[in-house]
Design a protein around this motif. Sequence first.
Motif, PDB file in Angstrom:
ATOM      1  N   THR A 135       0.860   3.858  -3.202  1.00 58.46           N
ATOM      2  CA  THR A 135       0.375   5.229  -2.977  1.00 58.46           C
ATOM      3  C   THR A 135       1.517   6.246  -2.932  1.00 58.46           C
ATOM      4  O   THR A 135       1.302   7.400  -2.556  1.00 58.46           O
ATOM      5  CB  THR A 135      -0.426   5.326  -1.665  1.00 58.46           C
ATOM      6  OG1 THR A 135       0.427   4.991  -0.559  1.00 58.46           O
ATOM      7  CG2 THR A 135      -1.628   4.396  -1.689  1.00 58.46           C
ATOM      8  N   LYS A 149       2.083   7.783   0.559  1.00 55.47           N
ATOM      9  CA  LYS A 149       1.041   8.632   1.162  1.00 55.47           C
ATOM     10  C   LYS A 149       0.210   7.887   2.208  1.00 55.47           C
ATOM     11  O   LYS A 149      -0.366   8.526   3.094  1.00 55.47           O
ATOM     12  CB  LYS A 149       0.117   9.176   0.059  1.00 55.47           C
ATOM     13  CG  LYS A 149       0.798  10.134  -0.893  1.00 55.47           C
ATOM     14  CD  LYS A 149      -0.159  10.590  -1.992  1.00 55.47           C
ATOM     15  CE  LYS A 149       0.536  11.533  -2.973  1.00 55.47           C
ATOM     16  NZ  LYS A 149      -0.375  11.933  -4.089  1.00 55.47           N
ATOM     17  N   VAL A 150       0.127   6.567   2.093  1.00 55.72           N
ATOM     18  CA  VAL A 150      -0.715   5.792   3.006  1.00 55.72           C
ATOM     19  C   VAL A 150       0.121   4.737   3.719  1.00 55.72           C
ATOM     20  O   VAL A 150       0.763   3.897   3.081  1.00 55.72           O
ATOM     21  CB  VAL A 150      -1.877   5.115   2.252  1.00 55.72           C
ATOM     22  CG1 VAL A 150      -2.726   4.296   3.226  1.00 55.72           C
ATOM     23  CG2 VAL A 150      -2.740   6.156   1.543  1.00 55.72           C
ATOM     24  N   VAL A 192       0.843  -1.202   0.000  1.00 56.91           N
ATOM     25  CA  VAL A 192       0.000   0.000   0.000  1.00 56.91           C
ATOM     26  C   VAL A 192       0.878   1.252   0.000  1.00 56.91           C
ATOM     27  O   VAL A 192       0.598   2.228  -0.719  1.00 56.91           O
ATOM     28  CB  VAL A 192      -0.964  -0.004   1.202  1.00 56.91           C
ATOM     29  CG1 VAL A 192      -1.642   1.358   1.357  1.00 56.91           C
ATOM     30  CG2 VAL A 192      -2.015  -1.089   1.037  1.00 56.91           C
ATOM     31  N   TRP A 193       1.949   1.234   0.786  1.00 58.11           N
ATOM     32  CA  TRP A 193       2.889   2.364   0.820  1.00 58.11           C
ATOM     33  C   TRP A 193       3.471   2.606  -0.572  1.00 58.11           C
ATOM     34  O   TRP A 193       3.510   3.740  -1.063  1.00 58.11           O
ATOM     35  CB  TRP A 193       4.004   2.075   1.830  1.00 58.11           C
ATOM     36  CG  TRP A 193       5.093   3.092   1.890  1.00 58.11           C
ATOM     37  CD1 TRP A 193       6.172   3.209   1.057  1.00 58.11           C
ATOM     38  CD2 TRP A 193       5.219   4.179   2.831  1.00 58.11           C
ATOM     39  NE1 TRP A 193       6.962   4.270   1.417  1.00 58.11           N
ATOM     40  CE2 TRP A 193       6.403   4.886   2.501  1.00 58.11           C
ATOM     41  CE3 TRP A 193       4.459   4.600   3.917  1.00 58.11           C
ATOM     42  CZ2 TRP A 193       6.831   5.985   3.235  1.00 58.11           C
ATOM     43  CZ3 TRP A 193       4.896   5.710   4.647  1.00 58.11           C
ATOM     44  CH2 TRP A 193       6.061   6.390   4.299  1.00 58.11           C
TER      45      TRP A 193
END
Length: 221
Positions: free
Chosen positions: A172, A175-176, A168-169
Amino acid sequence: MKYVLALDQGTTSSRALLFDEHGAVRSIAQREFDQIFPQPGWVEHDPEQIAASQIAVAIEALAKAQARTADIAAIGIANQRETAIVWNRETGAPVHNAIVWQDRRTADFCARLRSEGHSPLIQQRTGLLIDSYFSASKIAWILDNVPGTRAAAEAGKLAFGTVDTWLVWKLTGGKVHATDASNASRTMLFNIHTGAWDRELLDLFRVPISMMPDVRSSSEV
């Protein structure tokens, strides 16, 4: 046509499956990556290779279905769960290879925790038995053995995640920093009763709470 992209990041390979609006599989792509065995009982992965292989198969699956990124309505991630990755928040660079769920380097540390009588607390808070299988002792090992990481972590410069969080990092662009409760519950640091990281357990493993990802629901924008 809108699609759901499923990312299946496993212990030996990364896969991507593209599902159409009717739930039918439109394409599949898979790529193996390196297994690293520094010494007997130790198992590591290169976090950058994990991310690169997963992104590559996602692109391949889209290409096979002649779909665009704009056609993706949602992404789901399945992953190898307890594997621990620590990286620098500013640079995004891992501070060490991922320590894989199979790794047993912290077995003696976990045995000491059991002998000190911490088993009832950990089992009551997390539902887990103390074992090096889970992420907590792996994070502690990195902070205790990789030069400079303890100070950087205490300064809020490092992030921890299981593989879902790492992906996820990366997806994004940093950002997340998030996980879901099902993955958090496999770290041995998540209180299953409060639905939050447990401060007492974080202190026991000497893991700064600033390293930990936000815990979100399994299906969320």
